[in-house]
Design an enzyme around this catalytic site. Structure first.
Site, PDB file in Angstrom:
ATOM      1  N   GLY B 155       0.833  -1.189   0.000  1.00 54.99           N
ATOM      2  CA  GLY B 155       0.000   0.000   0.000  1.00 54.99           C
ATOM      3  C   GLY B 155       0.872   1.245   0.000  1.00 54.99           C
ATOM      4  N   CYS B 156       0.360   2.328  -0.537  1.00 57.73           N
ATOM      5  CA  CYS B 156       1.184   3.527  -0.711  1.00 57.73           C
ATOM      6  C   CYS B 156       1.562   4.159   0.621  1.00 57.73           C
ATOM      7  CB  CYS B 156       0.499   4.529  -1.630  1.00 57.73           C
ATOM      8  SG  CYS B 156      -1.199   4.937  -1.171  1.00 57.73           S
ATOM      9  N   PHE B 157       0.573   4.383   1.495  1.00 59.24           N
ATOM     10  CA  PHE B 157       0.900   4.923   2.819  1.00 59.24           C
ATOM     11  C   PHE B 157       1.853   3.981   3.545  1.00 59.24           C
ATOM     12  CE2 PHE B 157      -3.310   7.361   3.125  1.00 59.24           C
ATOM     13  CZ  PHE B 157      -2.701   8.599   3.071  1.00 59.24           C
TER      14      PHE B 157
END
Lengths: 352, 352, 352, 352
Positions: B155-157
């Site tokens: 995931g990006c975060f």
């Protein structure tokens, strides 16, 4: 390996060219010269370059700058800098590419007209080079650029307008006194010099027309369109600045002499640009916007006709810092050094 | 030549990977599959790709999609799509890279915990593959990714937080219950699905915290940091969305067990990442911002210590669609297929 | 009719107060003083005021400036300007409102601590006035402001943090060493002074943390929270700047001593602010963003508890130029002159 | 106290009018009707209104909506809604203000021309009211609006173009076939309906021309300019959308029949609008931008002449949601109910 020296390396034009050259398979940067930040590494000032270009920023008088080998010396400098240096550089065997108006005109008269219109000294400092130079818009002057010793990179607005109207001018479709160029630019077109009008809060959600009395790019547009047309073309030009970073959208109008369909206009434009890999031509239904060309060397043209009033309307999209500046510059460097025109430039943008 | 098939080609993740692969010297796209816009060329829908990728968008059931050869099949799809298809693909000899949460966890228990926390079915559809998969963050799991048949792209975060705190976790510098991740993302992080809150006028000059009850990336962060630490790490995570397109800036806080200087912290972080070409570490005086990593695969970390209260503070910058998605994906594809990790990715951003 | 004289009229704070006063039913501007643009009408420089305020910009030494009557003289000036002028103004019977740090502290020691932390002369020029002054945050010091001769308008970040944590501090809910203020501001918070980092292209889609070594507003926050708490409170404060014009979003964290529900926290906050018309309190499900308070004097607080780790989390939204500057200023002027606190301020924002 | 009922209360036009009416000293809202979010308070959906307007959103069939008293019923609805309801409302003694194209034309023929051009049913549902209605641009039809039972609020682009060219049309300065309207709008002009092209990431830093085959506002502009001119005026109209929220900038060109100075043009425009408090006229050197009119009811006109080619050029700035929608609406309500034209509207914008 083509060797490139950049004078004025810390402005937007210089940085843009550095970014491109770090990805270029056949070129390398030999020296970076600027008046600010001398002594620092370019990547200390612009950390996005960290690991890609860590060269020091040199003063023009620094021996390392003077002695760095070069096939092309690029002046990413304001008007009336490159014209004083070009002759010396040519004597070393290097070629010169200049981003300013200094070498965009091939006669003293044309230069003087341009200089007077925006309040500069009309006397060119290197008149002996005018005539040996070329206007650096590859789509119109490819062969001349290959042979020229000095090339004047086009103005960003001029590039968008000239590409957008040259086919129609060449075909003499329109009344040469009827042209209107309504141009919209992102703020980066004004460069990195600070100004109250480009302070972030002052510019946020704020758009306006400016320089309504006359923009310096008008001369280039009229000169090139007249050249294509074979008769003098005169334009009304309005520059607008919008709160985005990159992008030019020029909406170009001209009164057609005889009725014409959009299909025919599009077809002719495509033929005109068939050997120009960075121009893409579309009809009015294609979903083209400035994001299609952002951070690329493309010019996307949307060609249409307002048949109710018999008016040609072309919307020309470029990235002002790429096709309008550093991208055209690399395209010119490729041509000037015998490399394939598209080398290091044939890359799509990123969405969104 | 590595062959890549992309399922979910018209979302931001798919488009991003197409853009990268059109520039990749050793990979090619063999088929694009999506549920929308089937039958059109991808470049008709996304004209910035015109001339770069003009493949048709195929339905999943289309024989051309089924029969296209592939070394890696990429699922740029929502949760619970790839898990139903992976086994079949592995049987063809291809590897699988999945952008969703389906293969980010290596046990049924971990997957169930994740799924329950954000309201999805906790039963994994391909439990036999859990354990053969790897978490696709190359900086921590390089060797596992090389060997894995299935890789779950982070995931990006999560990517930004894990890279920002892993060195400190590994060294057990902080109280494992004291971690706060205050994360800010551009709107593209939410993908291309329309929503009232991401309608341009509603989002203009508007920022807010969201999903305060719990974000789906928390599980990944806690799992990976705990793995590094050797003890359970628990975080408070706040997601904020800001009116920009690309970029994540995560400000990470943790209570240090013993006093420490910024210099020592920076030095240790640099050592930790010395073999990770896409992580750059800086002290608090470096002029780093999200524009340093925009449109690149880099993660720039600014490491500092609030000595008044003995608190570690790391600011982690990535491009959510690159290092946070398509860039990490290509980095993983390179590893999974035996290519150099940085191939097609080692490019600076553009300024401004 | 309350008469107001504004020193420093051409900065954002001055302009903001002019805008408010042109709509105020019981106040009028008697003179505008500035160092730039002297002699022009304010509406020539800021044409949005054309027809609303066409007063000339006067030099401080201009007799028209000196002799203009005033009930309140506002210093919208940098630190260490107002402190040299305040005594003279009080002698004329007028009160003083200062936007800088000069009168935010009520003792020489507190001022010196503040001044030293951000590199200014620690000796106050008007120590005799310290103690007669009030900190201009009406929600906490309403009565003191009514009586004070000199009021120090709060810093914008400070205002957002203090309003967000004062109820919890007053109730001593949290460990006083555990507070983290993660603050995000639009660019207008830095004022109208040009800077490379706030040049439009450099700031577009670019966000970063800054002043990580210590922000000047920390002193105010710690002083006010300690006052509420009854014990010293110490904070980690991170300032971030984002590419929007107006708005502050401060995400505030503190470790709770005992578990607590969001409902109870919200209820207590509402009680705390029941007589403060410009503070609105919400739970974590309300769709609050910075646009809810843009161009208004409101502070919207979203109060929540991360029950997994027993941590209070409050998101505080203000318009940095309104509640963070000119709005609080008018609120203070109203109180200082015996007018209703909300006069000329009770207006919603505009959507979108 | 004027009573106003709003149908379509949750769109941008409805919200804008609510915001204005909550500040209006002589008007009040009696009912809010919409098809979405029925049953909620308007301030639950738009929290910036919390404390200002907490009325419930009613279904049209709700007796509370039907029975609420009204002097004016406002239709902030799409085309072909108001025309079916107007007659019934007039029978109750109320007047009707409609935001759509339903009542912008005063004959069946004109309506049919408009409807056909953009693909709608050409048959008006309330032909008996055409002729009793007025075009709601107060600057040109002040007296007709005062007397009309039904008023059609102008289109936003149309408003900017008509105000920009009416003086020149009235004086018949230009060739009536030579007019070009190059119009740029912020995204809010498209309303709150979601669309892929207005999704935040897709629109960020992206500008484009659209509806090149013909925009629905062209009819209004041609009709009004022809009325002023006394001869048919035909225009080329290009709509562009830019990544800002609010604002229209229309650059208007027309070929002058005889040479003219900017000074004379400006002077004549000022005379033309001397009784119109919301139009401000400037020469080309004034620093006017869209921020001068943002969130206000003003139209700022910059009038100039390109003397090289004898062409009039007017740049017209409005806020599309204010003078282009809710602001004009309140101006019309004031006129329709006998109140001063400027009541509740005479407020400057905020800078920056």
């Amino acid at each position: 390996m083509v060797k490139v020296k950049i004078i004025g390396a810390t402005g937007y034009g210089g940085i843009g060219l550095i970014e491109l050259l770090t990805q270029h398979p056949e070129a390398q940067i030999t020296a970076l010269v600027a008046r600010e930040e001398v002594g620092k590494r370019i990547s200390d000032v612009y950390p996005h370059l960290d690991g890609f270009c860590d060269l020091p920023i040199l003063d023009a008088a620094d021996p390392r700058a003077q002695e760095a080998p070069a096939n092309v010396v690029v002046f990413s400098t304001p008007d009336r800098v490159g014209m004083y240096e070009a002759e010396k550089i040519l004597e070393t065997g290097a070629k010169v590419l200049d981003f300013s108006g200094d070498f965009r005109f091939t006669s003293q008269e044309a230069y003087a007209d341009y200089a007077i219109r925006h309040g500069k000294d009309p006397v060119h400092a290197a008149p002996q080079l005018l005539g040996k130079n070329a206007y650096g818009l590859a789509e119109l002057h490819r062969e001349a650029i290959r042979k020229a010793e000095v090339v004047g990179n086009p103005g960003c607005f001029a590039c968008s307008c000239i590409l957008g109207l040259s086919p129609a001018a060449k075909a003499a479709w329109f009344d040469p006194m009827s042209v209107i160029c309504d141009c919209k630019t992102g703020v980066s077109g004004a460069g990195k010099k600070l100004a109250a009008t480009f302070h972030y809060p002052a510019r946020y959600e704020n758009m306006n027309a400016y320089k309504m009395a006359g923009h310096q790019h008008v001369c280039e547009v009229e000169r090139e369109l007249s050249l294509q047309y074979g008769e003098p073309v005169r334009i009304t030009f309005t520059a607008h600045v919008l709160p985005i970073c990159r992008g030019i959208m020029s909406t170009l109008y001209a009164q057609l002499k005889t009725p014409m369909t959009e299909e025919d206009a599009v077809a002719y434009y495509r033929t005109f640009y068939k050997d120009s890999p960075f121009v893409r031509v579309y009809g009015s239904k294609a979903p083209i916007g400035s994001n299609c060309v952002a951070r690329t060397n493309f010019c996307d043209l949307v060609v249409s006709v307002d048949t109710r009033v018999n008016r040609l309307r072309v919307v020309s999209y470029i990235d002002n810092l790429m096709k309008g500046q550093a991208g055209s510059a690399l395209q010119n460097i490729n041509l000037m050094t015998g490399l394939p025109e598209t080398l290091g430039l044939m890359r799509s943008g990123m969405y969104p």
